[in-house]
Scaffold this active site. Sequence first.
Site: not given
Length: 401
Positions: A382, A93, A115
Amino acid sequence: MDNLIDLPDAEGFFGDYGGKFVPETLMFALQQLEDTYDRLKQDPDFLKTFDHDLSQFVGRPSPLYFAQRLTEHYAGPQIWLKREDLNHTGAHKINNTVGQILLAKAMGKKRIIAETGAGQHGVATATVAARLGLECHIYMGAADVQRQSLNVYRIKLLGATVHAVDSGTATLKDALNEALRDWVTNIDNTYYIIGSVTGPHPYPMIVRDFNSVVGRELREQSVKLFNKFPEAIIACVGGGSNAMGIFYPFIQEPEVKLYGIEAAGSGLETGRHAAPLNDGQPGILHGAKSYLMQDKDGQVIDTHSISAGLDYPGVGPEHSNLKDSGRAQYLAVNDEETLRAFHMVTRMEGIMPALETAHAFAALDYLVETFNPTDNIVINVSGRGDKDINTVATMDGISLD
Ligand SMILES: *Cc1c(COP(=O)(O)O)cnc(C)c1O
């Protein structure tokens, strides 16, 4: 297939999917963002700064690592791991937040909002906001604030404010609604960092582009390590940003199979899952058209997954188009299979994957037999699993208190 790589079109559509279904007030802000991005993505200084931050702050490139014992265990194709779990803050991310904070800075925005579901995107956003000294507000469903107390505290330590959202099911989709509301109200000074390839155009494109560094590195690393591109790439799909980032640079390479793995939760047949591409219909949510989990009246239904990062009723519009075109295939694995894969990879490789990532590993049971020993397949790791230890302990019936 050439045209798939040129999407989205000028209106922000990937085939039938995407677009910007938003109130008038947001149209101007989205256009401003698109214009800025179109200009900066060709600006050598901007690209140099982004590259610098990816290498010096995030720690890129991430290794392409050979999973020796997993490969021996399956006795099928050579299994390689793209190690996004080794990035600063522990997941993919940060690639996107590092890029978007530069857009915010270029646009002169001093206030950052985001968010978050499990809190990972909240942490990644608060991290880059701290680095640039910008005011930061994170919207999070009240239920998630309870479940993810460690990440809530991490966000606060980084100097951001956490807003618990009580509406609806008090989870990610409600946090997203609230963040959009904040943006409408504070549009002049506020930049909204969306955390996946979701939301209205141009977000799905921007988030994909910033995460595509993963696929670009893989192109070079695979040729260097095994003299060709991999036969397949496997990635978990929540909103779809880690998958899009590793898929996109291979879309025009038809010999590379692309597999996205959704969360089947308690099982697709139970309806308690988070797999809109496997068991959903097209609809509109959070400003874009895409596959969606909805009832027959079109109401968004509650989702379930062991992994908070995949627990979302929608999916990025580009994945919907890749599914319909047949360029990528989407499977789903359930909570139980995921937990088993989590334990197996941890013990066999000494790598504790995030529960989201463990879905991609669990899919090996279905996929390995379709490959030969001379084939190479890559799993996108990930993120790392430290954040999930409490969940795993609870599932295993162990109390950590
Ligand atoms: C958030 C998250 C995901 C799911 O988001 P995508 O946008 O689908 O990538 C997957 N893995 C990890 C480790 C995450 O933190």
